[in-house]
Design a protein around this motif. Sequence first.
Motif, PDB file in Angstrom:
ATOM      1  N   VAL A 156       0.831  -1.211   0.000  1.00 37.35           N
ATOM      2  CA  VAL A 156       0.000   0.000   0.000  1.00 37.35           C
ATOM      3  C   VAL A 156       0.863   1.259   0.000  1.00 37.35           C
ATOM      4  O   VAL A 156       0.457   2.301  -0.516  1.00 37.35           O
ATOM      5  CB  VAL A 156      -1.000   0.014   1.174  1.00 37.35           C
ATOM      6  CG1 VAL A 156      -1.947  -1.169   1.079  1.00 37.35           C
ATOM      7  CG2 VAL A 156      -0.300   0.041   2.517  1.00 37.35           C
ATOM      8  N   ARG A 157       2.073   1.159   0.552  1.00 37.75           N
ATOM      9  CA  ARG A 157       2.951   2.325   0.539  1.00 37.75           C
ATOM     10  C   ARG A 157       3.415   2.661  -0.879  1.00 37.75           C
ATOM     11  O   ARG A 157       3.697   3.820  -1.190  1.00 37.75           O
ATOM     12  CB  ARG A 157       4.162   2.092   1.432  1.00 37.75           C
ATOM     13  CG  ARG A 157       5.043   3.332   1.577  1.00 37.75           C
ATOM     14  CD  ARG A 157       6.325   3.092   2.329  1.00 37.75           C
ATOM     15  NE  ARG A 157       6.067   2.897   3.743  1.00 37.75           N
ATOM     16  CZ  ARG A 157       6.078   1.713   4.346  1.00 37.75           C
ATOM     17  NH1 ARG A 157       6.315   0.615   3.659  1.00 37.75           N
ATOM     18  NH2 ARG A 157       5.838   1.613   5.633  1.00 37.75           N
ATOM     19  N   ARG A 158       3.490   1.654  -1.732  1.00 43.82           N
ATOM     20  CA  ARG A 158       3.930   1.896  -3.098  1.00 43.82           C
ATOM     21  C   ARG A 158       2.827   2.454  -3.991  1.00 43.82           C
ATOM     22  O   ARG A 158       3.094   2.914  -5.107  1.00 43.82           O
ATOM     23  CB  ARG A 158       4.477   0.591  -3.712  1.00 43.82           C
ATOM     24  CG  ARG A 158       5.822   0.166  -3.122  1.00 43.82           C
ATOM     25  CD  ARG A 158       6.514  -0.847  -4.010  1.00 43.82           C
ATOM     26  NE  ARG A 158       5.813  -2.124  -4.051  1.00 43.82           N
ATOM     27  CZ  ARG A 158       6.045  -3.126  -3.196  1.00 43.82           C
ATOM     28  NH1 ARG A 158       6.950  -2.995  -2.234  1.00 43.82           N
ATOM     29  NH2 ARG A 158       5.372  -4.257  -3.308  1.00 43.82           N
ATOM     30  N   ALA A 159       1.593   2.416  -3.522  1.00 45.14           N
ATOM     31  CA  ALA A 159       0.494   2.997  -4.290  1.00 45.14           C
ATOM     32  C   ALA A 159       0.638   4.521  -4.302  1.00 45.14           C
ATOM     33  O   ALA A 159       1.285   5.096  -3.417  1.00 45.14           O
ATOM     34  CB  ALA A 159      -0.848   2.596  -3.673  1.00 45.14           C
ATOM     35  N   PRO A 160       0.055   5.202  -5.285  1.00 46.51           N
ATOM     36  CA  PRO A 160       0.125   6.665  -5.301  1.00 46.51           C
ATOM     37  C   PRO A 160      -0.380   7.264  -3.989  1.00 46.51           C
ATOM     38  O   PRO A 160      -1.359   6.781  -3.408  1.00 46.51           O
ATOM     39  CB  PRO A 160      -0.796   7.038  -6.469  1.00 46.51           C
ATOM     40  CG  PRO A 160      -0.739   5.857  -7.382  1.00 46.51           C
ATOM     41  CD  PRO A 160      -0.641   4.663  -6.473  1.00 46.51           C
ATOM     42  N   ALA A 161       0.301   8.319  -3.528  1.00 48.00           N
ATOM     43  CA  ALA A 161      -0.041   8.929  -2.235  1.00 48.00           C
ATOM     44  C   ALA A 161      -1.487   9.400  -2.191  1.00 48.00           C
ATOM     45  O   ALA A 161      -2.104   9.444  -1.118  1.00 48.00           O
ATOM     46  CB  ALA A 161       0.904  10.091  -1.952  1.00 48.00           C
ATOM     47  N   ARG A 162      -2.060   9.743  -3.347  1.00 47.82           N
ATOM     48  CA  ARG A 162      -3.442  10.247  -3.337  1.00 47.82           C
ATOM     49  C   ARG A 162      -4.414   9.184  -2.841  1.00 47.82           C
ATOM     50  O   ARG A 162      -5.471   9.508  -2.301  1.00 47.82           O
ATOM     51  CB  ARG A 162      -3.853  10.729  -4.729  1.00 47.82           C
ATOM     52  CG  ARG A 162      -3.977   9.652  -5.786  1.00 47.82           C
ATOM     53  CD  ARG A 162      -4.408  10.230  -7.129  1.00 47.82           C
ATOM     54  NE  ARG A 162      -4.636   9.200  -8.134  1.00 47.82           N
ATOM     55  CZ  ARG A 162      -3.697   8.671  -8.892  1.00 47.82           C
ATOM     56  NH1 ARG A 162      -2.439   9.077  -8.773  1.00 47.82           N
ATOM     57  NH2 ARG A 162      -4.003   7.743  -9.778  1.00 47.82           N
ATOM     58  N   TYR A 163      -4.081   7.897  -3.013  1.00 52.23           N
ATOM     59  CA  TYR A 163      -4.957   6.846  -2.513  1.00 52.23           C
ATOM     60  C   TYR A 163      -4.968   6.831  -0.987  1.00 52.23           C
ATOM     61  O   TYR A 163      -6.022   6.640  -0.358  1.00 52.23           O
ATOM     62  CB  TYR A 163      -4.522   5.483  -3.042  1.00 52.23           C
ATOM     63  CG  TYR A 163      -4.751   5.278  -4.516  1.00 52.23           C
ATOM     64  CD1 TYR A 163      -5.959   5.621  -5.107  1.00 52.23           C
ATOM     65  CD2 TYR A 163      -3.753   4.740  -5.332  1.00 52.23           C
ATOM     66  CE1 TYR A 163      -6.177   5.422  -6.467  1.00 52.23           C
ATOM     67  CE2 TYR A 163      -3.963   4.546  -6.687  1.00 52.23           C
ATOM     68  CZ  TYR A 163      -5.177   4.893  -7.253  1.00 52.23           C
ATOM     69  OH  TYR A 163      -5.392   4.712  -8.599  1.00 52.23           O
ATOM     70  N   ILE A 164      -3.814   6.991  -0.385  1.00 50.68           N
ATOM     71  CA  ILE A 164      -3.748   7.023   1.071  1.00 50.68           C
ATOM     72  C   ILE A 164      -4.478   8.250   1.592  1.00 50.68           C
ATOM     73  O   ILE A 164      -5.239   8.178   2.571  1.00 50.68           O
ATOM     74  CB  ILE A 164      -2.284   7.010   1.547  1.00 50.68           C
ATOM     75  CG1 ILE A 164      -1.593   5.729   1.081  1.00 50.68           C
ATOM     76  CG2 ILE A 164      -2.212   7.133   3.070  1.00 50.68           C
ATOM     77  CD1 ILE A 164      -0.106   5.689   1.364  1.00 50.68           C
ATOM     78  N   ARG A 165      -4.285   9.385   0.931  1.00 50.45           N
ATOM     79  CA  ARG A 165      -4.978  10.608   1.359  1.00 50.45           C
ATOM     80  C   ARG A 165      -6.492  10.427   1.268  1.00 50.45           C
ATOM     81  O   ARG A 165      -7.234  10.888   2.136  1.00 50.45           O
ATOM     82  CB  ARG A 165      -4.519  11.787   0.500  1.00 50.45           C
ATOM     83  CG  ARG A 165      -3.056  12.158   0.710  1.00 50.45           C
ATOM     84  CD  ARG A 165      -2.699  13.457  -0.005  1.00 50.45           C
ATOM     85  NE  ARG A 165      -1.306  13.796   0.232  1.00 50.45           N
ATOM     86  CZ  ARG A 165      -0.332  13.700  -0.685  1.00 50.45           C
ATOM     87  NH1 ARG A 165      -0.626  13.287  -1.918  1.00 50.45           N
ATOM     88  NH2 ARG A 165       0.900  14.023  -0.377  1.00 50.45           N
ATOM     89  N   SER A 166      -6.940   9.751   0.229  1.00 52.35           N
ATOM     90  CA  SER A 166      -8.372   9.505   0.087  1.00 52.35           C
ATOM     91  C   SER A 166      -8.891   8.663   1.257  1.00 52.35           C
ATOM     92  O   SER A 166      -9.968   8.940   1.812  1.00 52.35           O
ATOM     93  CB  SER A 166      -8.653   8.785  -1.238  1.00 52.35           C
ATOM     94  OG  SER A 166     -10.029   8.536  -1.404  1.00 52.35           O
ATOM     95  N   GLY A 167      -8.138   7.653   1.639  1.00 52.86           N
ATOM     96  CA  GLY A 167      -8.543   6.828   2.777  1.00 52.86           C
ATOM     97  C   GLY A 167      -8.613   7.613   4.069  1.00 52.86           C
ATOM     98  O   GLY A 167      -9.493   7.383   4.912  1.00 52.86           O
ATOM     99  N   ILE A 168      -7.682   8.560   4.240  1.00 47.16           N
ATOM    100  CA  ILE A 168      -7.704   9.413   5.430  1.00 47.16           C
ATOM    101  C   ILE A 168      -9.009  10.203   5.476  1.00 47.16           C
ATOM    102  O   ILE A 168      -9.693  10.269   6.511  1.00 47.16           O
ATOM    103  CB  ILE A 168      -6.498  10.362   5.439  1.00 47.16           C
ATOM    104  CG1 ILE A 168      -5.195   9.575   5.598  1.00 47.16           C
ATOM    105  CG2 ILE A 168      -6.626  11.398   6.558  1.00 47.16           C
ATOM    106  CD1 ILE A 168      -3.944  10.382   5.324  1.00 47.16           C
ATOM    107  N   GLY A 169      -9.370  10.827   4.350  1.00 47.60           N
ATOM    108  CA  GLY A 169     -10.609  11.596   4.305  1.00 47.60           C
ATOM    109  C   GLY A 169     -11.816  10.739   4.604  1.00 47.60           C
ATOM    110  O   GLY A 169     -12.727  11.148   5.345  1.00 47.60           O
ATOM    111  N   ASP A 170     -11.854   9.523   4.044  1.00 41.57           N
ATOM    112  CA  ASP A 170     -12.995   8.638   4.255  1.00 41.57           C
ATOM    113  C   ASP A 170     -13.095   8.211   5.712  1.00 41.57           C
ATOM    114  O   ASP A 170     -14.179   8.196   6.292  1.00 41.57           O
ATOM    115  CB  ASP A 170     -12.876   7.421   3.344  1.00 41.57           C
ATOM    116  CG  ASP A 170     -14.223   6.807   3.000  1.00 41.57           C
ATOM    117  OD1 ASP A 170     -15.270   7.464   3.212  1.00 41.57           O
ATOM    118  OD2 ASP A 170     -14.241   5.678   2.495  1.00 41.57           O
ATOM    119  N   ALA A 171     -11.960   7.861   6.325  1.00 38.95           N
ATOM    120  CA  ALA A 171     -11.978   7.415   7.721  1.00 38.95           C
ATOM    121  C   ALA A 171     -12.392   8.539   8.668  1.00 38.95           C
ATOM    122  O   ALA A 171     -13.263   8.368   9.530  1.00 38.95           O
ATOM    123  CB  ALA A 171     -10.613   6.867   8.116  1.00 38.95           C
TER     124      ALA A 171
END
Length: 353
Positions: A156-171
């Motif tokens: 998951v760390r290798r995925a684009p950072a925007r995916y992690i940011r999206s998860g932060i917003g959703d959580a």
Amino acid sequence: MPVLTRLIPSPLVVDIRRGAMDDLAGVLHDQRISTSGKLAIAISDGSGRALKDRLAPLLPGADWYSVSDGTIDSAVRLANGIKGNRYDAVVGLGGGKIIDVAKYAAARVGLPLVAVATNLSHDGLCSPVATLDNDNGRGSYGVPTPIAVVIDLDVVRRAPARYIRSGIGDAVSNISCVADWELAQRVNGEEVDGLAAAMARQAGEAVLRHPGGIADDEFLKVLAEGLVLTGISMAVAGDSRPASGACHEINHAFDLLHPARAASHGEQVGLGACFAMHLRGAVDQSQQMAVVFRRHGLPVLPEEIGFTADEFVEVVDFAPRTRPGRFTILEHLNLSTDQIRDAYADYAKAIRS
């Protein structure tokens, strides 16, 4: 005196750590999910190929199925391909679209679903819902909760950072969603499942208050756990209510009114949550969310995702029509267009100060 309990639909296995994907076969065998190793693994046409090359030698009994998109037609095709092959389980290996297609297909053929997430973009990876595109736009389909969830932090760390940011917003948006649910209870007598609400709220609070960043293992683990707990909270409630409120209505309105320009789900619900908290008078919480979102690189103003203030006002005005029957702060206040415009001006001023 009888002891009353309830069974909670939840995964048998939740494996969140570095290197988890390489141990997939062992985990499924040890938990008796697949002792034969005969699995149907759904992957994307693109990034899934690299994962297949990596995992195929470790899963010699598996058959691999390419999924072209996140449509109901793809899910039915996958189900038809799997049917009759005597698999132990279906594995959805990829992002949200692949996992949702695999969820639906597994439910259709009566097999358990193993969700192996390659990014942390939203809370659907463990939810009892498959969101799929159809001829009328997009639909949500009830499915069983995954029997196992595997999240490899290295992947998951290798995925684009925007995916992690999206998860932060959703959580983090859970905090606003639960506040909307409790508002519906106070005003309309809607029943709130206390366990589901507690799980969703604490998942959001854990991500909101964690001091780490998107490159930190500990933060990624908290985020992954929060997204899993959110999915389970929806299974507990039997509804999306603990993780879907005014912020998600705003997200749906963005998608419907501006489909070609819409940002990620998590960016839109995060912005919606900040604004919804401001509307309900929780200005300090709204500002706290804004500070955390900015630290992680998420938008807190519509202009940061390419929309004008007037367009945002239009989105908020339209939002209640996206979920008829759902009661949130938007339905409660029932603001006119001019009142929304004034409220947005106050919000923008507050989070800039």
